[in-house]
Design a protein around this motif. Structure first.
Motif, PDB file in Angstrom:
ATOM      1  N   ARG A   1       0.296  28.324   8.843  1.00  0.00           N
ATOM      2  CA  ARG A   1       1.538  29.089   9.013  1.00  0.00           C
ATOM      3  C   ARG A   1       1.253  30.429   9.705  1.00  0.00           C
ATOM      4  NH1 ARG A   1       2.612  29.004   4.184  1.00  0.00           N
ATOM      5  NH2 ARG A   1       3.913  27.135   4.154  1.00  0.00           N
ATOM      6  N   GLY A   2       0.194  31.120   9.254  1.00  0.00           N
ATOM      7  CA  GLY A   2      -0.083  32.455   9.780  1.00  0.00           C
ATOM      8  C   GLY A   2      -0.511  32.470  11.234  1.00  0.00           C
ATOM      9  N   PHE A   3      -1.277  31.429  11.653  1.00  0.00           N
ATOM     10  CA  PHE A   3      -1.781  31.399  13.026  1.00  0.00           C
ATOM     11  C   PHE A   3      -0.881  30.595  13.979  1.00  0.00           C
ATOM     12  CE2 PHE A   3      -5.531  32.884  10.889  1.00  0.00           C
ATOM     13  CZ  PHE A   3      -6.159  33.683  11.822  1.00  0.00           C
ATOM     14  N   ALA A   4       0.264  30.169  13.496  1.00  0.00           N
ATOM     15  CA  ALA A   4       1.196  29.434  14.359  1.00  0.00           C
ATOM     16  C   ALA A   4       1.591  30.223  15.608  1.00  0.00           C
ATOM     17  CB  ALA A   4       2.431  29.026  13.563  1.00  0.00           C
ATOM     18  N   PRO A   5       1.760  31.574  15.539  1.00  0.00           N
ATOM     19  CA  PRO A   5       2.102  32.320  16.760  1.00  0.00           C
ATOM     20  C   PRO A   5       1.041  32.219  17.852  1.00  0.00           C
ATOM     21  CG  PRO A   5       2.611  33.635  14.816  1.00  0.00           C
ATOM     22  CD  PRO A   5       1.847  32.448  14.336  1.00  0.00           C
ATOM     23  N   ALA A   6      -0.206  31.907  17.483  1.00  0.00           N
ATOM     24  CA  ALA A   6      -1.271  31.763  18.490  1.00  0.00           C
ATOM     25  C   ALA A   6      -1.182  30.417  19.201  1.00  0.00           C
ATOM     26  CB  ALA A   6      -2.640  31.905  17.828  1.00  0.00           C
ATOM     27  N   ARG A   7      -0.297  29.549  18.750  1.00  0.00           N
ATOM     28  CA  ARG A   7      -0.049  28.236  19.350  1.00  0.00           C
ATOM     29  C   ARG A   7      -1.341  27.418  19.516  1.00  0.00           C
ATOM     30  NH1 ARG A   7       4.536  29.470  24.038  1.00  0.00           N
ATOM     31  NH2 ARG A   7       6.105  30.364  22.617  1.00  0.00           N
ATOM     32  N   PRO A   8      -2.040  27.162  18.417  1.00  0.00           N
ATOM     33  CA  PRO A   8      -3.269  26.364  18.524  1.00  0.00           C
ATOM     34  C   PRO A   8      -2.962  24.948  19.001  1.00  0.00           C
ATOM     35  CG  PRO A   8      -2.628  26.659  16.225  1.00  0.00           C
ATOM     36  CD  PRO A   8      -1.746  27.562  17.032  1.00  0.00           C
ATOM     37  N   THR A   9      -3.821  24.446  19.854  1.00  0.00           N
ATOM     38  CA  THR A   9      -3.664  23.085  20.387  1.00  0.00           C
ATOM     39  C   THR A   9      -4.530  22.080  19.653  1.00  0.00           C
ATOM     40  OG1 THR A   9      -5.377  23.530  22.044  1.00  0.00           O
ATOM     41  CG2 THR A   9      -3.083  23.936  22.686  1.00  0.00           C
ATOM     42  N   ALA A  10      -5.492  22.568  18.853  1.00  0.00           N
ATOM     43  CA  ALA A  10      -6.386  21.688  18.105  1.00  0.00           C
ATOM     44  C   ALA A  10      -6.955  22.479  16.938  1.00  0.00           C
ATOM     45  CB  ALA A  10      -7.511  21.154  18.999  1.00  0.00           C
ATOM     46  N   ALA A  11      -7.615  21.768  16.027  1.00  0.00           N
ATOM     47  CA  ALA A  11      -8.235  22.409  14.870  1.00  0.00           C
ATOM     48  C   ALA A  11      -9.674  21.936  14.723  1.00  0.00           C
ATOM     49  CB  ALA A  11      -7.450  22.104  13.598  1.00  0.00           C
ATOM     50  N   ILE A  12     -10.532  22.842  14.289  1.00  0.00           N
ATOM     51  CA  ILE A  12     -11.928  22.533  14.002  1.00  0.00           C
ATOM     52  C   ILE A  12     -12.152  22.753  12.516  1.00  0.00           C
ATOM     53  CG2 ILE A  12     -14.336  23.180  14.397  1.00  0.00           C
ATOM     54  CD1 ILE A  12     -13.537  24.087  17.201  1.00  0.00           C
ATOM     55  N   LEU A  13     -12.724  21.768  11.858  1.00  0.00           N
ATOM     56  CA  LEU A  13     -12.994  21.850  10.425  1.00  0.00           C
ATOM     57  C   LEU A  13     -14.489  22.105  10.225  1.00  0.00           C
ATOM     58  CD1 LEU A  13     -11.063  21.598   8.042  1.00  0.00           C
ATOM     59  CD2 LEU A  13     -11.786  19.215   7.790  1.00  0.00           C
ATOM     60  N   THR A  14     -14.822  23.251   9.637  1.00  0.00           N
ATOM     61  CA  THR A  14     -16.221  23.646   9.459  1.00  0.00           C
ATOM     62  C   THR A  14     -16.666  23.475   8.005  1.00  0.00           C
ATOM     63  OG1 THR A  14     -15.617  25.952   9.005  1.00  0.00           O
ATOM     64  CG2 THR A  14     -16.009  25.349  11.310  1.00  0.00           C
ATOM     65  N   LYS A  15     -17.960  23.637   7.782  1.00  0.00           N
ATOM     66  CA  LYS A  15     -18.558  23.627   6.439  1.00  0.00           C
ATOM     67  C   LYS A  15     -18.309  22.334   5.682  1.00  0.00           C
ATOM     68  CE  LYS A  15     -18.257  28.670   6.099  1.00  0.00           C
ATOM     69  NZ  LYS A  15     -17.959  29.833   5.249  1.00  0.00           N
ATOM     70  N   LEU A  16     -18.292  21.240   6.416  1.00  0.00           N
ATOM     71  CA  LEU A  16     -18.062  19.957   5.761  1.00  0.00           C
ATOM     72  C   LEU A  16     -19.175  19.639   4.766  1.00  0.00           C
ATOM     73  CD1 LEU A  16     -15.830  17.824   5.998  1.00  0.00           C
ATOM     74  CD2 LEU A  16     -17.289  16.556   7.560  1.00  0.00           C
TER      75      LEU A  16
END
Length: 369
Positions: A292-307
């Motif tokens: 919700r908070g980073f929606a204004p940055a209009r992310p096109t993808a997500a990276i999941l770290t620390k798996l």
């Protein structure tokens, strides 16, 4: 018990019909997929759901209504649940034994009850469609059901001679700088691309020094940007590179002012891709807050770290896949350690779901791609 069978195009439609005709106290007894037409050929596929409703009991312990006299308006939804949620909650106890155990583990992992029930009903429906009723490989069916909700975006694509700009954004402490280094090393060594680095993480001197160290080791040009007006000149100074990777400062998703600064910097950079970096160790509420908070940055993808540090992925996957009110963005990469460039891989459903529940993680290690 009053028992009826409903047929609908989907499980959700069948549950809605059950609620409307039998009330929220109905329980799902059995589900299966059926096909009409001649001997099942050339027909459409339906979900067939058998539901039951116990007779009401009066003060003397006797049925107060005959089963055939039950009316829809006799029942009212529970105060703390929507009608659809009530049907799910009453039907949860009718799950097969292993699925009931999985439900408890999913909820313990942070998955909302309504999401867990949707996944498990889809699992039963999937198994029924295969004509299986006993001895199910339930975990495999559950993984397939959840996989249908995941969005996978694939890796970053570059072309020699064409400058491609990618920015990484996200909260503090999720590993953006290390992920930048992994991506840079991978494209430099494996893809043989010309890479340039930009950092705007001037809030932490250590972050700039860390990226400078990586740039020096890999012999990559690097620029430090402090103001939006400096962004385009910095990118131009990188020269004729194929890929520009932009490292940004960690920001709290609840800080509107800091997010606005980030948006302005990205507006000047004009990235082709913006990847939102989140930790697999995050709670469901944290993931939702970040989305919700980073929606204004209009992310096109997500990276999941620390798996490698996460005990399970059920909670974070539920937050990424099941919300109607938050942006659903595809996963691009997974990271599972600190080693550069080894501990990163393109996101895959197989890897994510192999770590779905804690019981599936014992003595297992994620192999890097």
């Amino acid at each position: 018990m009053h028992i009826r069978t409903f047929r609908a195009a989907s499980l959700q439609d069948a549950l809605e019909e059950i609620r409307q005709q039998m009330g929220p106290d109905a329980s799902v007894l059995h589900t299966r997929q059926v096909r009409d037409g001649w001997m099942g050929w050339l027909g459409r596929t339906y979900v067939e759901v058998t539901a039951g409703l116990r007779d009401a009991i009066d003060a003397n312990g006797r049925p107060s209504l005959e089963s055939d006299d039950l009316e829809e308006n006799t029942f009212a939804p529970e105060e703390d649940a929507s009608p659809r949620q009530s049907v799910f909650m009453h039907s949860a106890s009718m799950l097969a034994g292993p699925l009931q155990a999985y439900r408890e583990q999913l909820i313990d992992s942070g998955v909302a009850a309504i999401t867990a029930d949707r996944w498990l009903r889809a699992t039963e429906s999937f198994a029924a469609g295969l004509g299986e009723t006993h001895g199910q490989p339930w975990m495999e069916h559950l993984q397939r059901s959840i996989a249908r909700e995941l969005r996978l975006g694939g890796p970053i694509r570059t072309q020699p001679g064409s400058k491609h700009i990618v920015a990484l954004v996200g909260p503090t402490g999720v590993g953006k700088t290390t992920t930048i280094a992994k991506l840079a090393a991978g494209f430099r060594i494996q893809e043989r691309r010309r890479i340039g680095l930009v950092t705007i993480d001037t809030f932490r001197i250590a972050a700039v020094q860390q990226l400078e160290a990586y740039a020096e080791i890999m012999d990559l040009p690097m620029e430090v940007v402090e103001k939006p007006a400096e962004m385009q000149p910095a990118i131009e100074r990188l020269g004729d590179v194929d890929l520009v990777l932009i490292d940004t400062a960690g920001r709290s998703p609840s800080s509107d002012a800091r997010i606005d600064q980030l948006v302005e910097l990205l507006r000047m950079a004009q990235p082709d891709e913006t990847h939102l970096v989140m930790a697999a160790t995050s709670s469901v509420s944290t993931v939702r807050s970040v989305l919700r908070g980073f929606a204004p940055a209009r992310p096109t993808a997500a990276i999941l770290t620390k798996l490698d540090e996460a005990t399970n992925t059920a909670g974070v996957l539920s937050a990424l896949s099941s919300s109607d009110s938050l942006p659903r963005i595809p996963l691009s990469y997974l990271t599972n350690g600190q080693q550069v460039p080894d501990d990163i891989q393109v996101a895959s459903a197989e890897t994510l779901l192999s770590r779905l529940l804690p019981t599936t993680l014992q003595n297992q290690h994620l192999d890097a791609a």
